[in-house]
Scaffold this motif. Sequence first.
Motif, PDB file in Angstrom:
ATOM      1  N   VAL A 122     -13.233  12.746 -60.728  1.00 52.09           N
ATOM      2  CA  VAL A 122     -13.611  14.066 -61.698  1.00 52.09           C
ATOM      3  C   VAL A 122     -13.545  15.216 -59.857  1.00 52.09           C
ATOM      4  O   VAL A 122     -12.987  15.717 -60.543  1.00 52.09           O
ATOM      5  CB  VAL A 122     -15.117  14.126 -61.015  1.00 52.09           C
ATOM      6  N   LEU A 123     -13.214  14.939 -58.681  1.00 55.67           N
ATOM      7  CA  LEU A 123     -12.372  15.883 -57.640  1.00 55.67           C
ATOM      8  C   LEU A 123     -11.112  15.465 -58.072  1.00 55.67           C
ATOM      9  O   LEU A 123     -10.468  16.474 -57.079  1.00 55.67           O
ATOM     10  CB  LEU A 123     -13.439  14.527 -56.137  1.00 55.67           C
ATOM     11  N   LEU A 124     -10.636  13.582 -58.098  1.00 53.93           N
ATOM     12  CA  LEU A 124      -9.112  14.481 -58.511  1.00 53.93           C
ATOM     13  C   LEU A 124      -8.711  14.978 -59.625  1.00 53.93           C
ATOM     14  O   LEU A 124      -7.500  15.440 -58.926  1.00 53.93           O
ATOM     15  CB  LEU A 124      -8.424  13.248 -58.619  1.00 53.93           C
ATOM     16  N   ILE A 125      -9.513  15.487 -59.793  1.00 51.04           N
ATOM     17  CA  ILE A 125      -9.067  16.779 -61.590  1.00 51.04           C
ATOM     18  C   ILE A 125      -8.687  17.907 -60.880  1.00 51.04           C
ATOM     19  O   ILE A 125      -6.796  17.839 -61.177  1.00 51.04           O
ATOM     20  CB  ILE A 125      -9.912  16.904 -62.294  1.00 51.04           C
ATOM     21  N   PRO A 126      -9.092  18.668 -60.471  1.00 51.10           N
ATOM     22  CA  PRO A 126      -8.335  19.795 -59.850  1.00 51.10           C
ATOM     23  C   PRO A 126      -7.135  19.621 -58.812  1.00 51.10           C
ATOM     24  O   PRO A 126      -6.253  20.589 -58.832  1.00 51.10           O
ATOM     25  CB  PRO A 126      -9.899  20.928 -59.175  1.00 51.10           C
ATOM     26  N   LEU A 127      -7.611  19.222 -58.056  1.00 52.76           N
ATOM     27  CA  LEU A 127      -6.781  18.867 -56.933  1.00 52.76           C
ATOM     28  C   LEU A 127      -5.060  18.338 -57.004  1.00 52.76           C
ATOM     29  O   LEU A 127      -4.144  18.647 -56.985  1.00 52.76           O
ATOM     30  CB  LEU A 127      -6.414  17.111 -55.540  1.00 52.76           C
ATOM     31  N   VAL A 158     -23.498  11.521 -49.921  1.00 53.86           N
ATOM     32  CA  VAL A 158     -22.716  12.999 -50.019  1.00 53.86           C
ATOM     33  C   VAL A 158     -23.855  13.794 -50.420  1.00 53.86           C
ATOM     34  O   VAL A 158     -24.987  13.270 -50.922  1.00 53.86           O
ATOM     35  CB  VAL A 158     -22.021  12.578 -51.113  1.00 53.86           C
ATOM     36  N   ASP A 159     -24.065  15.285 -50.115  1.00 49.05           N
ATOM     37  CA  ASP A 159     -24.902  16.032 -50.651  1.00 49.05           C
ATOM     38  C   ASP A 159     -24.133  16.449 -52.333  1.00 49.05           C
ATOM     39  O   ASP A 159     -23.256  17.109 -52.012  1.00 49.05           O
ATOM     40  CB  ASP A 159     -25.090  17.200 -50.116  1.00 49.05           C
ATOM     41  N   TYR A 160     -24.255  16.480 -52.801  1.00 50.74           N
ATOM     42  CA  TYR A 160     -24.208  16.430 -54.322  1.00 50.74           C
ATOM     43  C   TYR A 160     -24.661  17.777 -54.551  1.00 50.74           C
ATOM     44  O   TYR A 160     -23.366  18.158 -55.360  1.00 50.74           O
ATOM     45  CB  TYR A 160     -24.898  15.917 -55.437  1.00 50.74           C
ATOM     46  N   SER A 161     -25.127  18.921 -54.375  1.00 50.78           N
ATOM     47  CA  SER A 161     -24.648  20.215 -54.119  1.00 50.78           C
ATOM     48  C   SER A 161     -23.762  21.008 -53.303  1.00 50.78           C
ATOM     49  O   SER A 161     -22.892  22.260 -54.106  1.00 50.78           O
ATOM     50  CB  SER A 161     -26.200  21.380 -53.103  1.00 50.78           C
ATOM     51  N   LEU A 162     -22.977  19.970 -52.333  1.00 49.48           N
ATOM     52  CA  LEU A 162     -22.015  20.270 -51.782  1.00 49.48           C
ATOM     53  C   LEU A 162     -20.634  19.945 -52.548  1.00 49.48           C
ATOM     54  O   LEU A 162     -19.719  20.964 -52.770  1.00 49.48           O
ATOM     55  CB  LEU A 162     -21.338  20.122 -50.555  1.00 49.48           C
ATOM     56  N   ILE A 163     -21.280  18.707 -53.725  1.00 44.97           N
ATOM     57  CA  ILE A 163     -19.627  18.434 -54.790  1.00 44.97           C
ATOM     58  C   ILE A 163     -19.672  20.052 -55.419  1.00 44.97           C
ATOM     59  O   ILE A 163     -18.187  20.027 -55.507  1.00 44.97           O
ATOM     60  CB  ILE A 163     -19.916  17.719 -55.004  1.00 44.97           C
ATOM     61  N   VAL A 219     -19.851  22.973 -55.058  1.00 44.70           N
ATOM     62  CA  VAL A 219     -19.361  24.396 -54.413  1.00 44.70           C
ATOM     63  C   VAL A 219     -17.542  23.803 -54.073  1.00 44.70           C
ATOM     64  O   VAL A 219     -16.501  24.683 -54.169  1.00 44.70           O
ATOM     65  CB  VAL A 219     -19.620  24.391 -53.016  1.00 44.70           C
ATOM     66  N   LEU A 220     -17.279  22.150 -53.945  1.00 47.66           N
ATOM     67  CA  LEU A 220     -15.846  22.141 -53.493  1.00 47.66           C
ATOM     68  C   LEU A 220     -15.353  22.186 -54.690  1.00 47.66           C
ATOM     69  O   LEU A 220     -14.040  22.586 -54.517  1.00 47.66           O
ATOM     70  CB  LEU A 220     -16.777  20.565 -53.284  1.00 47.66           C
ATOM     71  N   LEU A 221     -15.963  21.664 -55.869  1.00 46.55           N
ATOM     72  CA  LEU A 221     -15.414  21.802 -57.298  1.00 46.55           C
ATOM     73  C   LEU A 221     -14.435  23.472 -57.772  1.00 46.55           C
ATOM     74  O   LEU A 221     -14.415  22.907 -58.246  1.00 46.55           O
ATOM     75  CB  LEU A 221     -15.852  21.314 -58.488  1.00 46.55           C
ATOM     76  N   ALA A 222     -15.674  24.358 -56.697  1.00 49.54           N
ATOM     77  CA  ALA A 222     -15.254  25.089 -57.460  1.00 49.54           C
ATOM     78  C   ALA A 222     -14.488  26.117 -56.716  1.00 49.54           C
ATOM     79  O   ALA A 222     -13.756  26.426 -57.400  1.00 49.54           O
ATOM     80  CB  ALA A 222     -17.131  26.384 -57.144  1.00 49.54           C
ATOM     81  N   SER A 223     -14.730  26.080 -55.885  1.00 51.56           N
ATOM     82  CA  SER A 223     -13.613  26.315 -54.344  1.00 51.56           C
ATOM     83  C   SER A 223     -12.388  25.741 -55.502  1.00 51.56           C
ATOM     84  O   SER A 223     -11.117  26.441 -55.198  1.00 51.56           O
ATOM     85  CB  SER A 223     -13.469  25.943 -53.531  1.00 51.56           C
ATOM     86  N   THR A 224     -12.220  24.013 -55.641  1.00 49.65           N
ATOM     87  CA  THR A 224     -10.652  24.108 -55.943  1.00 49.65           C
ATOM     88  C   THR A 224     -10.088  23.988 -56.997  1.00 49.65           C
ATOM     89  O   THR A 224      -9.271  24.578 -57.561  1.00 49.65           O
ATOM     90  CB  THR A 224     -10.774  22.341 -55.996  1.00 49.65           C
ATOM     91  N   LEU A 225     -11.178  23.980 -58.571  1.00 50.85           N
ATOM     92  CA  LEU A 225     -10.587  24.461 -59.685  1.00 50.85           C
ATOM     93  C   LEU A 225     -10.180  26.028 -59.569  1.00 50.85           C
ATOM     94  O   LEU A 225      -9.324  26.703 -60.470  1.00 50.85           O
ATOM     95  CB  LEU A 225     -11.945  25.408 -60.294  1.00 50.85           C
ATOM     96  N   VAL A 226     -10.848  27.262 -58.799  1.00 52.71           N
ATOM     97  CA  VAL A 226     -10.213  28.504 -58.480  1.00 52.71           C
ATOM     98  C   VAL A 226      -8.622  28.378 -57.846  1.00 52.71           C
ATOM     99  O   VAL A 226      -7.934  29.223 -58.759  1.00 52.71           O
ATOM    100  CB  VAL A 226     -11.200  29.156 -57.174  1.00 52.71           C
ATOM    101  N   ILE A 227      -8.476  27.273 -56.681  1.00 61.48           N
ATOM    102  CA  ILE A 227      -7.243  27.555 -56.350  1.00 61.48           C
ATOM    103  C   ILE A 227      -6.339  27.103 -57.569  1.00 61.48           C
ATOM    104  O   ILE A 227      -4.899  27.530 -58.122  1.00 61.48           O
ATOM    105  CB  ILE A 227      -6.631  26.773 -54.697  1.00 61.48           C
ATOM    106  N   ALA A 228      -7.024  26.200 -58.354  1.00 60.87           N
ATOM    107  CA  ALA A 228      -6.124  24.961 -59.179  1.00 60.87           C
ATOM    108  C   ALA A 228      -5.733  26.024 -60.458  1.00 60.87           C
ATOM    109  O   ALA A 228      -4.741  26.050 -61.277  1.00 60.87           O
ATOM    110  CB  ALA A 228      -7.258  23.558 -59.810  1.00 60.87           C
ATOM    111  N   GLY A 229      -6.844  27.183 -60.699  1.00 52.68           N
ATOM    112  CA  GLY A 229      -6.792  27.906 -61.521  1.00 52.68           C
ATOM    113  C   GLY A 229      -5.556  29.133 -61.476  1.00 52.68           C
ATOM    114  O   GLY A 229      -4.493  29.119 -62.162  1.00 52.68           O
TER     115      GLY A 229
END
Length: 398
Positions: free
Chosen positions: A287-292, A362-367, A369-379
């Motif tokens: 899932v992490l690699l999708i926006p990347l 891993v802290d799943y709450s940070l995942i 945050v990570l996904l949100a920030s990367t999705l914004v950049i990907a969009g």
Amino acid sequence: MWLIYKKEILEMLRDKRTLIFSILLPTLIFPVIFFFLGKFTMDKTKEAQEKEINIAFVNVQQMPGLEPLFTKEKGFNKKTLESDDFKSAILNKEVDYILEVSVESQLPVLTKSQQEITLYYKGSSRLNNIMTTRVNKIIDAFNNAQRRELGAVFNLSNDNVKAFNSPLEVKKENFATKRERTGEMVGPMTAYILILLAVAGAMYPALEIGVGEKERGTLETLLLTPMPKSNMVLAKFAVIFTTSFLSVAVTLLSYLFWTYIFTLGGKMINLSFLSNISSLDILLVAVLLIPLTSIFASLMLCASIYAKNMKEAQAYMSPIMMMGFLPVIIAFVPGMELNWKTAMIPVTNVALAMKDLIKGTVDYSLIGVLLASTLVIAGAMLYFATQFFKKEKVLFRS
């Protein structure tokens, strides 16, 4: 849009190079290479641990009991020196080690003082270090025996001797699990490989359906169709994303398969930590690699469309690939971890999250945050690509 996507994906699948780089390489060739690389390393280490060591002694009669410790140990051959040129004997590989005891030296228990011996050898590789460790282990055993005898001479108990030898003993208790300790090393490497596959997997299709279409002269035909340009970009983006992410997905599936094989029956104890990584963690890595992957697919599509020819496009791809690799190196830095700040750094945040997922910390709450920030950049990158594709001075740049 669907028809373009279907056409492009079929053309990609008909290409043998796509099949080799996207499927065969990550699912079969990489695991086999890693397996034989690991086996080769283990074999070389075992070879160093069992290798016959040629050792020569000089004036060793001054230290009774030292030489027998070597000669009775398996894997040590006593050699006789033909000259006093120690350096030449070592460099010419007549012997591996020379242990010299000074003529004036005697057993410490007799002189009641510290004595000196000299060990000559050539150590320039990990193989030499392993062999030297074997030699030092025997010298340490001799030292320990002399220490106990000295204690008896001075009417000291073993506890007194220990206190003199080491006034403070540091007892280490590492509460980190084996998965955490191994994951600290394996995690960044896994992130590096997966991100490398994601970035490299996007490059070839981006070249083919961007500048490749320009060179074939089919871009003009495509633009004459009534389909909106934004849909054309989305279709091309989807093809690049699909082929790139496919290589990552099959790699992860291959990981699950080979992990099952390697840890089957607990025969490979060193890899047992792999079985502790859950399917949910592997799914999150995907899932992490999708926006990347989306970010690099958009970037490479823009570069490919902008380029005049294939050569120019390949020149643009190199810095984009560097943007994918260099931030991953930060994950290798000791002490780097995923937190609220690093979760905002593109690429690095994904690498750090993968490391923590493999370590199981891993802290799943940070995942999130990570996904949100990367999705914004990907969009944002995808929006930029659609606007970029609409400019005729880009499409027909000459």
